[in-house]
Design a protein around this motif. Structure first.
Motif, short mmCIF file in Angstrom:
data_model
loop_
_atom_site.label_atom_id
_atom_site.label_comp_id
_atom_site.label_asym_id
_atom_site.label_seq_id
_atom_site.Cartn_x
_atom_site.Cartn_y
_atom_site.Cartn_z
N LEU A 1 1.05 -1.22 -0.01
CA LEU A 1 -0.12 -0.07 -0.19
C LEU A 1 0.83 1.30 -0.11
O LEU A 1 0.47 2.23 -0.85
CB LEU A 1 -0.93 0.05 1.09
CG LEU A 1 -1.99 -1.11 1.20
CD1 LEU A 1 -2.90 -1.06 2.56
CD2 LEU A 1 -2.93 -1.07 0.07
N LEU A 2 1.90 1.27 0.89
CA LEU A 2 2.95 2.55 0.79
C LEU A 2 3.34 2.57 -0.44
O LEU A 2 3.49 3.79 -1.06
CB LEU A 2 3.88 2.29 1.98
CG LEU A 2 5.11 3.35 1.98
CD1 LEU A 2 4.45 4.57 2.28
CD2 LEU A 2 6.15 2.89 3.00
N ARG A 3 3.91 1.38 -1.10
CA ARG A 3 4.71 1.73 -2.41
C ARG A 3 3.84 2.28 -3.62
O ARG A 3 3.94 3.37 -4.47
CB ARG A 3 5.29 0.16 -2.80
CG ARG A 3 6.08 0.33 -4.10
CD ARG A 3 6.24 -1.11 -4.39
NE ARG A 3 5.21 -1.94 -4.62
CZ ARG A 3 5.42 -3.04 -4.63
NH1 ARG A 3 6.47 -3.77 -4.82
NH2 ARG A 3 4.07 -3.96 -4.84
N GLY A 4 2.46 1.77 -3.39
CA GLY A 4 1.54 2.18 -4.58
C GLY A 4 1.27 3.60 -4.21
O GLY A 4 1.13 4.35 -5.25
N ARG A 5 0.95 4.10 -2.96
CA ARG A 5 0.54 5.62 -2.74
C ARG A 5 1.91 6.48 -3.17
O ARG A 5 1.67 7.44 -3.69
CB ARG A 5 0.45 5.71 -1.34
CG ARG A 5 0.17 7.14 -0.99
CD ARG A 5 -0.66 7.23 0.40
NE ARG A 5 0.42 6.73 1.59
CZ ARG A 5 1.24 7.54 1.93
NH1 ARG A 5 1.81 8.59 1.50
NH2 ARG A 5 2.14 6.70 2.89
N VAL A 6 3.25 5.83 -2.85
CA VAL A 6 4.22 6.80 -3.29
C VAL A 6 4.26 7.00 -4.66
O VAL A 6 4.44 8.14 -5.26
CB VAL A 6 5.37 6.36 -2.79
CG1 VAL A 6 6.83 7.02 -3.31
CG2 VAL A 6 5.45 6.46 -1.24
N TYR A 7 4.34 5.83 -5.27
CA TYR A 7 4.20 5.82 -6.82
C TYR A 7 3.26 6.69 -7.59
O TYR A 7 3.53 7.39 -8.41
CB TYR A 7 4.26 4.52 -7.36
CG TYR A 7 5.39 3.38 -7.21
CD1 TYR A 7 6.63 4.26 -6.56
CD2 TYR A 7 5.58 2.26 -7.65
CE1 TYR A 7 7.70 3.30 -6.55
CE2 TYR A 7 6.82 1.49 -7.38
CZ TYR A 7 7.87 2.20 -6.85
OH TYR A 7 9.01 1.41 -6.50
N ALA A 8 2.13 6.70 -6.95
CA ALA A 8 0.84 7.37 -7.44
C ALA A 8 1.15 8.90 -7.19
O ALA A 8 0.91 9.92 -8.29
CB ALA A 8 -0.54 7.06 -6.62
N GLU A 9 1.97 9.21 -6.21
CA GLU A 9 1.96 10.66 -5.78
C GLU A 9 3.12 11.28 -6.81
O GLU A 9 3.43 12.31 -7.39
CB GLU A 9 2.61 10.94 -4.34
CG GLU A 9 1.42 10.58 -3.47
CD GLU A 9 2.03 10.79 -2.21
OE1 GLU A 9 3.21 10.82 -1.81
OE2 GLU A 9 1.26 10.62 -1.11
N GLU A 10 4.39 10.33 -7.32
CA GLU A 10 5.26 10.78 -8.13
C GLU A 10 4.78 10.80 -9.49
O GLU A 10 5.20 11.51 -10.18
CB GLU A 10 6.48 9.55 -8.04
CG GLU A 10 7.10 9.52 -6.79
CD GLU A 10 8.11 8.55 -6.96
OE1 GLU A 10 8.30 7.41 -7.79
OE2 GLU A 10 8.92 8.40 -5.70
N LEU A 11 3.76 9.80 -10.15
CA LEU A 11 3.17 9.98 -11.03
C LEU A 11 2.30 11.35 -11.43
O LEU A 11 2.54 12.02 -12.26
CB LEU A 11 2.22 8.92 -11.46
CG LEU A 11 1.42 8.79 -12.90
CD1 LEU A 11 2.52 8.76 -13.84
CD2 LEU A 11 0.54 7.37 -12.89
N ALA A 12 1.47 11.67 -10.36
CA ALA A 12 0.80 12.94 -10.29
C ALA A 12 1.85 14.17 -10.37
O ALA A 12 1.27 14.94 -11.21
CB ALA A 12 -0.16 12.83 -9.01
N ARG A 13 2.94 14.10 -9.73
CA ARG A 13 3.80 15.17 -9.97
C ARG A 13 4.58 15.41 -11.38
O ARG A 13 4.53 16.40 -11.84
CB ARG A 13 4.93 15.01 -9.07
CG ARG A 13 4.45 15.54 -7.46
CD ARG A 13 5.82 15.79 -6.53
NE ARG A 13 6.64 14.44 -6.50
CZ ARG A 13 6.27 13.60 -5.40
NH1 ARG A 13 5.48 13.77 -4.48
NH2 ARG A 13 6.94 12.40 -5.22
N ALA A 14 4.91 14.15 -11.68
CA ALA A 14 5.54 14.23 -13.11
C ALA A 14 4.46 14.63 -14.19
O ALA A 14 4.82 15.27 -15.23
CB ALA A 14 6.01 12.66 -13.58
N GLU A 15 3.20 14.15 -14.07
CA GLU A 15 1.98 14.81 -15.03
C GLU A 15 1.80 16.12 -14.75
O GLU A 15 1.66 16.83 -15.76
CB GLU A 15 0.79 13.99 -14.88
CG GLU A 15 0.97 12.49 -15.25
CD GLU A 15 -0.10 11.64 -14.84
OE1 GLU A 15 -1.30 12.16 -14.10
OE2 GLU A 15 -0.41 10.42 -15.61
#
Length: 306
Positions: free
Chosen positions: A257-271
């Protein structure tokens, strides 16, 4: 009389409870164990049962390290021809596993009104056979095991460990041998803790022959340091993560769950990054009277929403 929440109590595994929740208390993140009507919550109870089922196979693997693993102890030779080097540390761990599980088997046989083992016949059994029989019986009567009330039981402790016990703890110190035999009041909660601890020690011994733990590319949710390292089961499967900075341990599900949340936040910042650059270029063009190529198309509604 129906059960109410007043009858519930925290899971005996405390902060290591498999069903723990994370809350903030006085500005600090705190792990709160699940409430249960029994000694262990259902996920932790099932975890102890799974450990019992796999412990005999793990014992065999540890036994395979007896002749060539340092195991933290001195090597000795039991014969001259051919020499058989033994690790005292591994040998002591193997004996402790069998002794502890057999002692809990005796207690469960008593409370479950099963046939009591003949002492002499029990002592003549090979250790592997004794452990396998103990694990099968304890797994079949898991609830009886974890519900045991405190009763005096004999345990072996190192002298430094024995020195930390409460004053007045009965026992005998074997100075020359470097250990103490002590009598402790142990309950079903202690049974689960001992089983999990012995399993962890066996797994740790086998882990010493593997590659170092992999550094995980996710910061710890507790201390924010990027010091998370993988945790593996004794047979090499992923089993969560541990932070080497604050020591917090994540279950496999928590880390996922932690990894999924961190990756989702990074993707949102990249977009969001290209859009911010376009808006900045448009503002620059408006102020300078020029229209940079990168800001040629900036819809009005997008500029207003920014």
């Amino acid at each position: 009389m129906p059960e109410t929440s007043v009858d519930q109590r925290p899971c005996a595994r405390g902060e290591r409870c498999a069903a723990r929740t994370i809350t903030t208390l006085n500005g600090q993140r705190v792990a709160v164990p699940a409430l249960t009507y029994r000694t262990y919550c259902d996920p932790c109870r099932d975890h102890v049962g799974a450990i019992l089922a796999g412990l005999p196979a793990l014992y065999v693997r540890v036994h395979g390290e007896l002749g060539h693993h340092s195991g933290g102890g001195e090597r000795v030779t039991v014969s001259r021809t051919p020499p058989v080097p033994l690790s005292l540390g591994v040998d002591a761990l193997l004996r402790e596993v069998v002794t502890v599980l057999a002692s809990w088997e005796e207690r469960v046989r008593t409370v479950a009104r099963l046939a009591v083992l003949d002492t002499q016949a029990s002592r003549r059994r090979p250790d592997g056979q004794a452990l396998d029989a103990a694990c099968r019986l304890l797994a079949a009567h898991l609830d009886a095991l974890l519900a045991l009330r405190p009763e005096p039981m004999l345990r072996v402790r190192t002298i430094p460990e024995a020195a930390k016990l409460p004053p007045g703890t009965p026992g005998v110190v074997r100075e020359v041998a470097g250990y103490a035999e002590v009598i402790l009041d142990l309950s079903g909660a202690d049974a689960g803790a001992e089983i999990l601890r012995l399993h962890a020690r066996c797994a740790a011994l086998l882990t010493e022959t593997r590659a170092p733990a992999k550094h995980l590319p996710v910061p710890c949710d507790w201390c924010s340091y990027a010091e998370l390292y993988e945790v593996l089961t004794w047979d090499g499967r992923p089993d969560g993560a541990r932070c080497r900075e604050c020591g917090y341990e994540y279950s496999d599900n928590e880390y996922t769950l932690l990894r999924g949340r961190v990756y989702a936040e990074e993707l949102a910042r990249a977009e969001a990054q290209p859009r911010r650059r376009r808006l900045a270029a448009a503002e620059y063009g408006a102020l300078s009277g020029r229209t940079p190529a990168c800001s040629a198309v900036v819809p009005d509604d997008e500029r207003m929403s920014a």
